[in-house]
Design a protein around this motif. Structure first.
Motif, PDB file in Angstrom:
ATOM      1  N   ILE A   1      -2.646  -3.686   3.415  1.00  0.00           N
ATOM      2  CA  ILE A   1      -2.333  -3.074   2.132  1.00  0.00           C
ATOM      3  C   ILE A   1      -0.914  -2.523   2.244  1.00  0.00           C
ATOM      4  N   LEU A   2      -0.043  -3.023   1.381  1.00  0.00           N
ATOM      5  CA  LEU A   2       1.345  -2.591   1.319  1.00  0.00           C
ATOM      6  C   LEU A   2       1.498  -1.710   0.087  1.00  0.00           C
ATOM      7  N   THR A   3       1.914  -0.476   0.294  1.00  0.00           N
ATOM      8  CA  THR A   3       2.081   0.476  -0.806  1.00  0.00           C
ATOM      9  C   THR A   3       3.560   0.802  -0.961  1.00  0.00           C
ATOM     10  N   GLU A   4       4.041   0.732  -2.200  1.00  0.00           N
ATOM     11  CA  GLU A   4       5.404   1.150  -2.535  1.00  0.00           C
ATOM     12  C   GLU A   4       5.291   2.295  -3.535  1.00  0.00           C
ATOM     13  N   TYR A   5       5.909   3.420  -3.206  1.00  0.00           N
ATOM     14  CA  TYR A   5       5.828   4.613  -4.061  1.00  0.00           C
ATOM     15  C   TYR A   5       7.236   5.116  -4.367  1.00  0.00           C
ATOM     16  N   HIS A   6       7.529   5.354  -5.645  1.00  0.00           N
ATOM     17  CA  HIS A   6       8.802   5.924  -6.085  1.00  0.00           C
ATOM     18  C   HIS A   6       8.540   7.287  -6.716  1.00  0.00           C
ATOM     19  N   THR A   7       9.371   8.277  -6.361  1.00  0.00           N
ATOM     20  CA  THR A   7       9.199   9.609  -6.940  1.00  0.00           C
ATOM     21  C   THR A   7       9.681   9.667  -8.379  1.00  0.00           C
ATOM     22  N   ASP A   8      10.655   8.832  -8.748  1.00  0.00           N
ATOM     23  CA  ASP A   8      11.243   8.897 -10.087  1.00  0.00           C
ATOM     24  C   ASP A   8      11.345   7.515 -10.725  1.00  0.00           C
ATOM     25  N   PRO A   9      10.195   6.904 -11.079  1.00  0.00           N
ATOM     26  CA  PRO A   9      10.267   5.594 -11.741  1.00  0.00           C
ATOM     27  C   PRO A   9      10.788   5.749 -13.173  1.00  0.00           C
ATOM     28  N   GLU A  10      11.299   4.667 -13.729  1.00  0.00           N
ATOM     29  CA  GLU A  10      11.742   4.668 -15.115  1.00  0.00           C
ATOM     30  C   GLU A  10      10.543   4.894 -16.036  1.00  0.00           C
ATOM     31  N   ALA A  11      10.796   5.380 -17.235  1.00  0.00           N
ATOM     32  CA  ALA A  11       9.740   5.639 -18.213  1.00  0.00           C
ATOM     33  C   ALA A  11       8.942   4.367 -18.490  1.00  0.00           C
ATOM     34  N   GLY A  12       7.613   4.492 -18.503  1.00  0.00           N
ATOM     35  CA  GLY A  12       6.737   3.367 -18.781  1.00  0.00           C
ATOM     36  C   GLY A  12       6.311   2.577 -17.556  1.00  0.00           C
ATOM     37  N   PHE A  13       6.797   2.930 -16.380  1.00  0.00           N
ATOM     38  CA  PHE A  13       6.433   2.236 -15.150  1.00  0.00           C
ATOM     39  C   PHE A  13       5.622   3.155 -14.248  1.00  0.00           C
ATOM     40  N   LYS A  14       4.736   2.550 -13.444  1.00  0.00           N
ATOM     41  CA  LYS A  14       3.933   3.310 -12.482  1.00  0.00           C
ATOM     42  C   LYS A  14       4.793   3.709 -11.287  1.00  0.00           C
ATOM     43  N   SER A  15       4.417   4.810 -10.661  1.00  0.00           N
ATOM     44  CA  SER A  15       5.139   5.246  -9.464  1.00  0.00           C
ATOM     45  C   SER A  15       4.635   4.534  -8.215  1.00  0.00           C
ATOM     46  N   THR A  16       3.402   4.011  -8.252  1.00  0.00           N
ATOM     47  CA  THR A  16       2.789   3.407  -7.066  1.00  0.00           C
ATOM     48  C   THR A  16       2.394   1.969  -7.338  1.00  0.00           C
ATOM     49  N   ASP A  17       2.681   1.101  -6.367  1.00  0.00           N
ATOM     50  CA  ASP A  17       2.291  -0.300  -6.440  1.00  0.00           C
ATOM     51  C   ASP A  17       1.629  -0.670  -5.118  1.00  0.00           C
ATOM     52  N   ASN A  18       0.374  -1.105  -5.167  1.00  0.00           N
ATOM     53  CA  ASN A  18      -0.371  -1.516  -3.972  1.00  0.00           C
ATOM     54  C   ASN A  18      -0.555  -3.024  -3.985  1.00  0.00           C
ATOM     55  N   THR A  19      -0.328  -3.637  -2.833  1.00  0.00           N
ATOM     56  CA  THR A  19      -0.522  -5.074  -2.678  1.00  0.00           C
ATOM     57  C   THR A  19      -1.455  -5.309  -1.502  1.00  0.00           C
ATOM     58  N   PHE A  20      -2.566  -5.989  -1.752  1.00  0.00           N
ATOM     59  CA  PHE A  20      -3.521  -6.337  -0.704  1.00  0.00           C
ATOM     60  C   PHE A  20      -3.197  -7.750  -0.244  1.00  0.00           C
ATOM     61  N   GLY A  21      -3.184  -7.969   1.075  1.00  0.00           N
ATOM     62  CA  GLY A  21      -2.780  -9.275   1.559  1.00  0.00           C
ATOM     63  C   GLY A  21      -3.604  -9.778   2.722  1.00  0.00           C
ATOM     64  N   VAL A  22      -3.645 -11.094   2.851  1.00  0.00           N
ATOM     65  CA  VAL A  22      -4.206 -11.785   4.002  1.00  0.00           C
ATOM     66  C   VAL A  22      -3.133 -12.780   4.416  1.00  0.00           C
ATOM     67  N   SER A  23      -2.768 -12.776   5.695  1.00  0.00           N
ATOM     68  CA  SER A  23      -1.691 -13.648   6.130  1.00  0.00           C
ATOM     69  C   SER A  23      -1.900 -14.130   7.554  1.00  0.00           C
ATOM     70  N   LEU A  24      -1.123 -15.119   7.912  1.00  0.00           N
ATOM     71  CA  LEU A  24      -1.102 -15.676   9.247  1.00  0.00           C
ATOM     72  C   LEU A  24       0.209 -15.233   9.887  1.00  0.00           C
ATOM     73  N   VAL A  25       0.133 -14.645  11.083  1.00  0.00           N
ATOM     74  CA  VAL A  25       1.315 -14.114  11.771  1.00  0.00           C
ATOM     75  C   VAL A  25       1.580 -14.961  13.008  1.00  0.00           C
ATOM     76  N   TYR A  26       2.848 -15.308  13.202  1.00  0.00           N
ATOM     77  CA  TYR A  26       3.262 -16.060  14.381  1.00  0.00           C
ATOM     78  C   TYR A  26       4.251 -15.236  15.181  1.00  0.00           C
ATOM     79  N   SER A  27       4.015 -15.073  16.462  1.00  0.00           N
ATOM     80  CA  SER A  27       4.894 -14.330  17.359  1.00  0.00           C
ATOM     81  C   SER A  27       5.650 -15.299  18.249  1.00  0.00           C
ATOM     82  N   PHE A  28       6.969 -15.133  18.340  1.00  0.00           N
ATOM     83  CA  PHE A  28       7.804 -16.023  19.145  1.00  0.00           C
ATOM     84  C   PHE A  28       7.804 -15.633  20.613  1.00  0.00           C
ATOM     85  N   ASN A  29       7.294 -14.444  20.959  1.00  0.00           N
ATOM     86  CA  ASN A  29       7.288 -14.007  22.367  1.00  0.00           C
ATOM     87  C   ASN A  29       6.083 -14.522  23.094  1.00  0.00           C
TER      88      ASN A  29
END
Length: 186
Positions: free
Chosen positions: A158-186
């Protein structure tokens, strides 16, 4: 991630696209590129570029470039936790054309935490706080990772982006739920 000797590079990309009844209602990109250089086992320097692009947010784009110092609080095989801070420059384009875009000095703080629960499962929580005179933004990425091979893992987050001062009419918080495949080069 890629590490060679005392140097390390980390690249993060998270793209989200969504439709509701055939109408696009979400499209965003979170990005981060960081170079680190170890000075001792616990201290390091860094240079970082990070930000987001989101046409459905009051901040169409919000970027930050910084440098600074960090400290590893824990650095064991099972727990890794580091904090870092430094000055930087913030540049953002607002959705409201009547508002002035952001171009100003800023300060960034970050916490990166990873806990290995067993040989194949670990939890991460990465937090970035960028504060400037126009707004403070917080990015938090909480994830559960399950290793499938030495180089590949399945990641739910879950990636959350929160702004203290969003423009009028916009939410301050945006949550994104994700499933992904990760590759490590090490």
């Amino acid at each position: 991630n890629y590490v060679w000797g005392p140097n390390g590079i980390e690249l993060q990309l998270s793209y989200t696209y969504g439709e509701n009844n055939g109408t696009k209602d979400e499209e965003s990109l979170f990005y981060g590129l960081e170079y680190t250089r170890d000075f001792t086992a616990n201290t390091f320097g860094f240079a970082k570029l990070q930000g987001s692009v989101d046409q459905f947010s009051s901040f169409e784009s919000d970027g930050f470039v910084s440098f600074g110092a960090g400290y590893r609080i824990y650095n064991t095989p099972d727990i890794q936790w580091s904090v870092q801070a430094g000055p930087g420059y913030r540049f953002a384009k607002l959705s409201d054309v009547a508002s002035a875009d952001v171009s100003e000095g800023a300060v960034g703080f970050a916490s990166d935490y990873a806990h290995k629960l067993n040989d194949t499962v670990f939890v991460t929580n990465d937090t970035d706080v960028i504060t400037s005179s126009s707004d403070t933004v917080v990015f938090n990425d909480l994830a559960l990772n399950v290793s499938m091979t030495d180089a590949m893992a399945l990641r739910t987050s879950i990636l959350t982006e929160y702004h203290t001062d969003p423009e009028a009419g916009f939410k301050s918080t945006d949550n994104t739920f994700g499933v992904s495949l990760v590759y490590s080069f090490n």
